[in-house]
Structure formats: structure tokens, C-alpha cells
Design a protein around this motif. Structure first.
Motif, short mmCIF file in Angstrom:
data_model
loop_
_atom_site.label_atom_id
_atom_site.label_comp_id
_atom_site.label_asym_id
_atom_site.label_seq_id
_atom_site.Cartn_x
_atom_site.Cartn_y
_atom_site.Cartn_z
N LEU A 52 -63.25 -8.80 -23.70
CA LEU A 52 -64.44 -8.05 -24.11
C LEU A 52 -64.17 -6.56 -24.24
O LEU A 52 -64.69 -5.89 -25.13
N ILE A 53 -63.40 -6.02 -23.30
CA ILE A 53 -63.24 -4.58 -23.13
C ILE A 53 -61.83 -4.16 -23.49
O ILE A 53 -60.87 -4.81 -23.10
N GLU A 54 -61.72 -3.06 -24.20
CA GLU A 54 -60.40 -2.46 -24.45
C GLU A 54 -60.01 -1.69 -23.19
O GLU A 54 -60.62 -0.65 -22.89
N ALA A 55 -59.05 -2.20 -22.45
CA ALA A 55 -58.72 -1.60 -21.15
C ALA A 55 -57.22 -1.46 -20.97
O ALA A 55 -56.44 -2.23 -21.52
N GLY A 56 -56.86 -0.49 -20.14
CA GLY A 56 -55.48 -0.31 -19.75
C GLY A 56 -55.10 -1.34 -18.69
O GLY A 56 -55.70 -2.41 -18.61
N GLN A 57 -54.16 -0.99 -17.85
CA GLN A 57 -53.69 -1.90 -16.80
C GLN A 57 -54.66 -1.93 -15.63
O GLN A 57 -55.33 -0.95 -15.32
N ASP A 58 -54.72 -3.10 -15.00
CA ASP A 58 -55.44 -3.29 -13.74
C ASP A 58 -56.94 -3.06 -13.84
O ASP A 58 -57.54 -2.44 -12.96
N LEU A 59 -57.57 -3.60 -14.88
CA LEU A 59 -59.03 -3.65 -14.93
C LEU A 59 -59.49 -4.71 -13.94
O LEU A 59 -59.01 -5.85 -13.97
N CYS A 60 -60.39 -4.36 -13.06
CA CYS A 60 -60.93 -5.32 -12.09
C CYS A 60 -62.45 -5.27 -12.15
O CYS A 60 -63.05 -4.21 -11.91
N ILE A 61 -63.06 -6.40 -12.51
CA ILE A 61 -64.52 -6.50 -12.58
C ILE A 61 -64.96 -7.63 -11.65
O ILE A 61 -64.49 -8.76 -11.77
N GLU A 62 -65.87 -7.30 -10.74
CA GLU A 62 -66.47 -8.31 -9.88
C GLU A 62 -67.75 -8.80 -10.54
O GLU A 62 -68.57 -7.99 -10.98
N PRO A 63 -67.94 -10.11 -10.63
CA PRO A 63 -69.14 -10.61 -11.27
C PRO A 63 -70.38 -10.42 -10.40
O PRO A 63 -70.24 -10.31 -9.18
N PRO A 64 -71.56 -10.36 -10.99
CA PRO A 64 -71.79 -10.46 -12.42
C PRO A 64 -71.61 -9.12 -13.13
O PRO A 64 -71.86 -8.07 -12.57
N PHE A 65 -71.19 -9.20 -14.36
CA PHE A 65 -71.03 -8.06 -15.24
C PHE A 65 -71.82 -8.35 -16.51
O PHE A 65 -71.85 -9.50 -16.98
N HIS A 66 -72.47 -7.33 -17.06
CA HIS A 66 -73.23 -7.49 -18.30
C HIS A 66 -72.96 -6.32 -19.23
O HIS A 66 -72.74 -5.19 -18.75
#
Length: 187
Positions: A52-66
Motif C-alpha cells: 500500500l505504502i511507498e516505504a524505505g526499510q523497516d516499516l512496521c505497522i501494528e494493526p489496525p491501520f486505515h
């Protein structure tokens, strides 16, 4: 101009446009699938968020995400988004390196006209948000359309950030204001 081009340019656009509706639908299906995965499926969940997201290294998302689209979110290296993050990305949302969002952080690039007649037209607009490097945004904080936060900014929990702030400050409140300048003596 297409409605998407108008949206990304910060002009009034029709959110009911079929291209935009399809893109939002795709984003919702993707984050709903990711949000439903368990910790045992973390690799698959991370792959979905990264799609979904243009990201560099080590993107960490804890759910829930919207998010609205995801494709208008540009994240740097080592970005952490804790539980309940929501990013309305009708305009570009740029997030620097080493950025931490506490739970329930909201970034809203979407806005509506102030004039009632224009607002009732159903058209919307957006203003980009930029978050610098080494920023920490406290829980339940809201970043409003058009805001730029400089490098090393700390946003106190529960803040509503309605204007831009320079590097090396702690801000808090509703509306947020500078609480202190950050120095080398701060831990």
C-alpha cells in the motif's frame, strides 16, 4: 485534468469519480486483509502494508491501520506506526526516517471547503502533510491538512496540530503550541 490529478494538485475534486472510488476500494480490501491477520502471519501482513505504502526499510505497522489510498503515503526508513493509525492521504503524506507514531495517531490531508455552498457541492480538496526525520507523535494526536513538522519534533499525547512547526521542539495541546525547545541536555 482527471479528478485524481486535481486531487493530487490540491484542487477541488469529485471523490465519487470511478477511478478514485476503485483505488479507495483496493486500499480498503488490502488493509482489511492485513488487519485481520494474526501475529503468526506477520510476514504476510507486513507485505500487504508495504504494497500500500511507498516505504524505505523497516516499516512496521501494528494493526489496525486505515488509509484512503495508501499510494500517496511516502515513508522513510524505520517508520513505526502503533495500533489504530489512520492516514487520510488524498494529498501526499511524507514521513521521514526514524519516525514513531504512538497508538491512534491520525494524519488528515483531506479537507473540505469552509463555505457551506461549496462544501455542499460534494467536492473535496487536500493539503499535503510532511513529517520530518526523528519525529515522535504521541498517542491520540491529530495532524491536520497542510502541516509540516520539522526534524526531531516531539508531539505530546492528545495534541491537535493545526499549523507547521520547525525543528527541535516539543509541541502539545489543542491547538498545539511549542512547550519547549529541545537541547542536547534533554533525554
Amino acid at each position: 485534468m482527471t479528478e485524481k490529478e486535481k486531487m493530487l494538485a490540491g484542487l477541488m475534486y469529485n471523490p465519487s469519480d470511478p477511478e478514485l472510488t476503485k483505488a479507495r476500494y483496493h486500499a480498503r480490501l488490502t488493509f482489511q486483509k492485513a488487519n485481520a491477520l494474526t501475529e503468526a502471519d506477520r510476514a504476510e501482513r507486513d507485505a500487504l502494508y508495504n504494497s500500500l505504502i511507498e516505504a524505505g526499510q523497516d516499516l512496521c505497522i501494528e494493526p489496525p491501520f486505515h488509509c484512503d489510498y495508501g499510494s500517496n503515503i511516502k515513508a522513510g526508513n524505520r517508520v513505526f506506526m502503533n495500533y489504530g493509525c489512520c492516514i487520510l492521504d488524498v494529498a501526499t503524506v511524507t514521513i521521514g526516517d526514524n519516525v514513531m507514531f504512538a497508538p491512534n495517531v491520525q494524519l488528515y490531508s483531506a479537507t473540505h471547503p469552509i463555505d457551506a455552498k461549496s462544501r455542499n457541492s460534494g467536492k473535496e480538496l487536500g493539503k499535503p502533510i510532511t513529517i520530518g526525520n526523528n519525529v515522535w507523535i504521541g498517542g491520540n494526536s491529530t495532524i491536520c491538512p497542510g502541516v509540516t513538522l520539522g526534524n526531531n519534533v516531539v508531539v505530546g499525547a492528545g495534541s491537535v496540530v493545526t499549523k507547521s512547526f520547525p525543528d527541535d521542539v516539543v509541541i502539545a495541546g489543542n491547538p498545539a503550541r511549542v512547550i519547549k525547545n529541545i537541547t542536547n541536555n534533554d533525554l
